[in-house]
Motif scaffolding. Structure first.
Motif: not given
Length: 519
Positions: A369, A372, A380
């Motif tokens: 991940r 974000v 990002t």
């Protein structure tokens, strides 16, 4: 509803659940209010995903609004109460918030921001007589106090951090900071488990003291602890001696603080510092900025080894952690990476570095991940060197034992009193002044706040620009915490042929040559 307020309302209805010194609620009184607020939110059209913003000073009502958002499965958008109406309107639009909660101090700016952003409903407490606001008490009274459903999926907060391109960037509370359960009933069970895991005494968990403003990630975690069963003691406005008095009066067990709080506590006279019983305190996570070594050591000597440095960021959660005992052995460190994160230190040419070699600090998230940013794929991507490997813009090293030391900042970010400030937003305002040819904003030392904002301005030839005029210009357009505390008129900011400014070189004359962040 099988949540903590209901459980405590049945087992200990007369026990204090929350206080701000003005409005106290027992668990028995809190339970129907949570139900009413939750049902009221569920009856509103808050979009997909449902979002509502909170723009208010610390109070019992403000905390209850955040708690109700969790119960209703609504994504809360914490908004800094210093923002101007224009600044808030941008956040409301970008987040898609369809309702706004305000207090008496923020009502006027909130109503204007809602108008600019097209937000259909503003709910406010203690705002009698102000147009455009649905009174909090009436909003609650119009809803049922029956237990609401508990099958809604819980949604994380959408926090806004200042942006390197001049506008704040949204980031959801990361999974490490916000349990992602199937439904809100599961969320509150997880919150209860988290409180139980660190509660060492017999009987109900000791209270959590809300010290910092509720729009910050760390202090807002106090509301989640409240949802997990800790009574909540709200400090409406920072007051060093008041903190000591509240700890003694309510037997406070924990609180989140920043180094500026420590410095102001240490500045109290000795007779005041020794007047209060602080023996109930079990843990004090601190975050927001690096803590000077002498300040941290003095607090440990005063309060004992109860401090936990939780380094990280809004968009990443806690990336590193160190206990007081560890810190005394490794003074100045922000600790080891918090699993599952792993440290990666990178040289300017991309080479991976080994122990005690200084470079850019990156974190590997094995889940892939990373971090974000809402509606900003470019930002990002810029934070990552590969999928799941991200930086928070710090320079430092990892010692042979895995402890991280931060020595400098590669990003332009300014951290003042635990608040992140990005120069680009300030520069974009100042450059619109007709007397300004060029501008660069940097952070310079401040003994109390850690850093403060300084603007280096190149005036247009013959403009007659003055620092006073520019300061007045900034006051009209920027929230107070973003305004430059000093403005220097200079011949150049050293912009190169590619239009870049070396902020590290501009900062260098103002910082000690042996500067180490947190040291």
């Amino acid at each position: 509803m099988s949540l903590v307020a209901t459980e405590y309302a049945r087992s200990m209805p007369e026990s204090l659940a929350v206080t701000d010194g003005r409005l106290d609620l027992t668990w028995g009184e809190l339970d129907p209010l949570v139900n009413r607020a939750t049902n009221a939110l569920l009856a509103m059209d808050l979009g997909a995903p449902p979002r509502a913003a909170v723009f208010a000073h610390n109070s019992t009502e403000c905390a209850l609004a955040y708690l109700a958002l969790l119960h209703a499965g609504v994504s809360g958008v914490p908004a800094n109460f210093h923002l101007t109406a224009d600044e808030l309107a941008y956040i409301l639009k970008d987040s898609g918030a369809q309702a706004l909660f305000v207090g008496p101090e923020t009502a006027v700016a909130g109503v204007e921001a809602a108008r600019l952003a097209g937000v259909p409903q503003v709910i406010g407490w203690r705002c009698e007589g102000l147009a455009g606001i649905t009174p909090w008490d009436a909003w609650l009274a119009a809803s049922s106090d029956a237990p609401p459903p508990e099958t809604m999926p819980p949604l994380p907060y959408m926090h806004y951090t200042s942006g390197t391109t001049g506008r704040p960037k949204g980031a959801e509370t990361p999974p490490s900071m916000f349990p992602r359960e199937a439904d809100v009933a599961g969320l509150f069970r997880a919150l209860r488990d988290l409180v139980d895991a660190v509660h060492l005494d017999e009987g109900p968990p000791g209270p959590v003291l809300l010290v910092g403003p509720n729009y910050h990630t760390g202090p807002l975690g106090s509301v989640r602890q409240w949802g997990g069963g800790r009574p909540l003691v709200v400090l409406p406005k920072f007051d060093a001696e008041r903190i000591l008095a509240l700890i003694e009066a309510h037997k406070v067990a924990t609180m989140v603080m920043v180094p500026t709080h420590f410095q102001r506590l240490l500045a109290l006279p000795d007779d005041v510092r020794s007047r209060y019983d602080l023996s109930s305190v079990r843990s004090v996570p601190h975050t927001g900025a690096a803590c000077p070594v002498d300040v941290k050591r003095a607090m440990i000597e005063w309060w004992g080894p109860v401090f936990i440095d939780a380094y990280g960021a809004t968009e990443a959660g806690t990336t590193n952690m160190i206990t007081s005992e560890e810190w005394l052995a490794k003074p100045g460190s922000v600790g080891k990476a918090v699993p599952p994160l792993e440290m990666v230190v990178v040289a300017e040419d991309g080479t991976r570095l080994g122990p005690n070699e200084v470079g850019q600090l990156y974190f590997r998230d094995p889940t892939g991940r990373g971090i974000v940013y809402h509606n900003d794929p470019e930002k990002t991507a810029a934070a990552h060197i590969e999928p799941g490997v991200f930086t928070l813009g710090e320079i430092g090293y990892v010692d042979e034992d895995g402890y991280v030391f931060i020595t400098d900042r590669s990003s332009d970010m300014i951290v003042s009193g635990g608040v992140n400030i990005y120069p680009a937003e300030i520069e974009q305002v100042l450059i619109t002044h007709p007397a300004v040819e060029d501008v660069a904003v940097i952070g310079v030392p401040n003994a109390d706040m850690g850093e403060e904002v300084k603007a280096l301005v190149v005036p247009r030839s013959g403009s007659g620009a003055s620092a006073e005029d520019l300061a007045a210009f900034a006051r009209e357009r920027l929230a107070g915490y973003k305004r430059p505390r000093s403005i220097d008129l200079v011949a150049t900011v050293g912009r190169n042929a590619m239009g870049k400014v070396n902020k590290r070189e501009l900062r260098r004359p103002f910082w000690p040559s042996d500067r180490t962040i947190g040291g």
